[in-house]
Design an enzyme around this catalytic site. Structure first.
Site, PDB file in Angstrom:
ATOM      1  N   LYS A   1       0.850  -1.176  -0.180  1.00 21.84           N
ATOM      2  CA  LYS A   1       0.025   0.096  -0.052  1.00 21.84           C
ATOM      3  C   LYS A   1       0.977   1.145   0.107  1.00 21.84           C
ATOM      4  O   LYS A   1       1.620   1.366   0.655  1.00 21.84           O
ATOM      5  CB  LYS A   1      -0.906  -0.057   1.188  1.00 21.84           C
ATOM      6  CG  LYS A   1      -1.878  -1.123   1.201  1.00 21.84           C
ATOM      7  CD  LYS A   1      -2.882  -1.137   2.523  1.00 21.84           C
ATOM      8  CE  LYS A   1      -2.164  -1.417   3.923  1.00 21.84           C
ATOM      9  NZ  LYS A   1      -3.039  -1.920   4.877  1.00 21.84           N
TER      10      LYS A   1
ATOM     11  N   THR B   1      -7.762   9.925   8.377  1.00 23.80           N
ATOM     12  CA  THR B   1      -7.202   8.921   7.631  1.00 23.80           C
ATOM     13  C   THR B   1      -7.237   7.836   8.653  1.00 23.80           C
ATOM     14  O   THR B   1      -6.571   6.727   8.353  1.00 23.80           O
ATOM     15  CB  THR B   1      -6.035   8.970   6.927  1.00 23.80           C
ATOM     16  OG1 THR B   1      -5.018   9.706   7.814  1.00 23.80           O
ATOM     17  CG2 THR B   1      -6.211  10.014   5.680  1.00 23.80           C
TER      18      THR B   1
ATOM     19  N   GLY C   1      -7.693   4.469  10.392  1.00 18.12           N
ATOM     20  CA  GLY C   1      -8.149   3.220  10.154  1.00 18.12           C
ATOM     21  C   GLY C   1      -8.433   2.716   8.766  1.00 18.12           C
ATOM     22  O   GLY C   1      -9.046   1.928   8.006  1.00 18.12           O
ATOM     23  N   THR C   2      -7.726   3.718   7.763  1.00 16.30           N
ATOM     24  CA  THR C   2      -7.723   3.644   6.292  1.00 16.30           C
ATOM     25  C   THR C   2      -7.215   2.012   5.921  1.00 16.30           C
ATOM     26  O   THR C   2      -7.570   1.512   4.967  1.00 16.30           O
ATOM     27  CB  THR C   2      -7.028   4.608   5.637  1.00 16.30           C
ATOM     28  OG1 THR C   2      -5.674   4.963   6.201  1.00 16.30           O
ATOM     29  CG2 THR C   2      -7.987   5.900   5.615  1.00 16.30           C
ATOM     30  N   GLY C   3      -6.299   1.704   6.517  1.00 17.48           N
ATOM     31  CA  GLY C   3      -5.354   0.469   6.123  1.00 17.48           C
ATOM     32  C   GLY C   3      -6.468  -0.786   6.684  1.00 17.48           C
ATOM     33  O   GLY C   3      -6.484  -1.783   5.879  1.00 17.48           O
ATOM     34  N   CYS C   4      -6.923  -0.512   7.827  1.00 17.22           N
ATOM     35  CA  CYS C   4      -7.790  -1.799   8.275  1.00 17.22           C
ATOM     36  C   CYS C   4      -9.113  -1.906   7.235  1.00 17.22           C
ATOM     37  O   CYS C   4      -9.456  -2.879   6.938  1.00 17.22           O
ATOM     38  CB  CYS C   4      -8.448  -1.219   9.604  1.00 17.22           C
ATOM     39  SG  CYS C   4      -7.235  -1.445  10.983  1.00 17.22           S
TER      40      CYS C   4
END
Length: 280
Positions: free
Chosen positions: A178, A214, A216-219
């Site tokens: 990512k 942003t 929690g964007t990865g989760c």
């Protein structure tokens, strides 16, 4: 006699975020927004908000194991998303439980929070590479996580591919690197997959949205990939749709004030109806 019906079931194995923007809470919001049924196995409890993580408490490994077994044996999820695992003992418990079944696993190797708080011990990193990477269908590290897992600076395309190769040597089948931490007008993720002719790569790009919301964007992205795969999409199509979903979720929550730090995305900007499948 009426035919039986069910929902696509997805299991999230992750930590609890008391502010509701990341972890288990973000996963469940994403699953609901994308029309699949979410179950959980909680690995840790965190006291956190949009400013940072104040404290965390790991759940007993046996309890994590028991949660997974209870859900898988009864609800029969075909897709699993893994997030925060906290320590080596929990990593081992998760690997031991999931190793008993044939499941599609999306592993998001949560190592450090957005605010810089370490969420996975150094010992657990090694256990994760040895025990969970071989079980995973896809892993979704961001740039700092990829650096931590491979010891590579990732300063060039060649180094990024070399890092992906290192994880494949542990048994990883596909890696989505990512690019959310990179600067520029676009955010580009790179999917690496193994083939008889070497490593193949494909990029997924989206517009950079100017906002501090942003958290929690990865989760959310990894949960969305899992949900779309549970809806029947191929891995690459699921990544493409998940990328669109997280971009619009960020855009929809860009100017909303929740807390004083990194606010959450808007998971429910355009919810889909729950999928209902016929059984038999």
């Amino acid at each position: 006699m009426k035919s039986k019906k069910t929902y696509p079931v997805v299991l999230s194995i992750a930590g609890s975020d008391s502010s509701g923007g990341a972890g288990i809470q973000a996963d469940l919001k994403t699953f609901s927004a994308l029309g699949v049924y979410g179950a959980t196995a909680i690995t840790a409890i965190t006291a956190q908000n949009t400013i940072g993580v104040h404290s965390q408490l790991a759940i007993a490994p046996q309890m994590v194991y028991d949660q997974i077994m209870a859900v898988v044996e009864d609800l029969r999820p075909s897709f699993v998303k893994i997030g925060m695992l906290s320590n080596a003992e929990i990593v081992h418990a998760v690997a031991e439980a999931l190793g008993k079944f044939s499941l599609n696993i999306v592993l998001d190797p949560v190592i450090v929070s957005t605010s810089g708080h370490r969420l996975l011990s150094l010992e657990a990193e090694e256990t994760l590479k040895k025990e969970l990477l071989p079980l995973s269908t896809l892993i979704t590290p961001n740039l700092p996580e990829m650096r931590a897992l491979t010891g590579t600076s990732l300063s060039s395309a060649e180094e990024k591919e070399c890092a992906a190769r290192r994880l494949m040597e542990y048994g990883a089948k596909a890696i989505l690197l990512k690019g959310g931490h990179e600067d520029g007008d676009t955010k580009t993720d790179i999917l690496y997959t193994a083939s008889p002719n070497g490593i193949l790569s494909r990029t997924f790009s989206s517009e950079t949205i100017a906002t501090k919301n942003t958290h929690g964007t990865g989760c959310t992205l990894s949960a969305a990939i899992t949900a779309y795969m549970a809806r029947g999409l191929s891995m690459e199509d699921a990544i493409e749709e998940a990328k669109k979903y997280i971009t619009e979720a960020i855009r929809a929550g860009a100017d909303i004030s929740v807390g004083n730090g990194f606010g959450p995305v808007n998971h429910s900007f355009n919810p889909l109806k729950m999928i209902i499948n016929e059984i038999g």
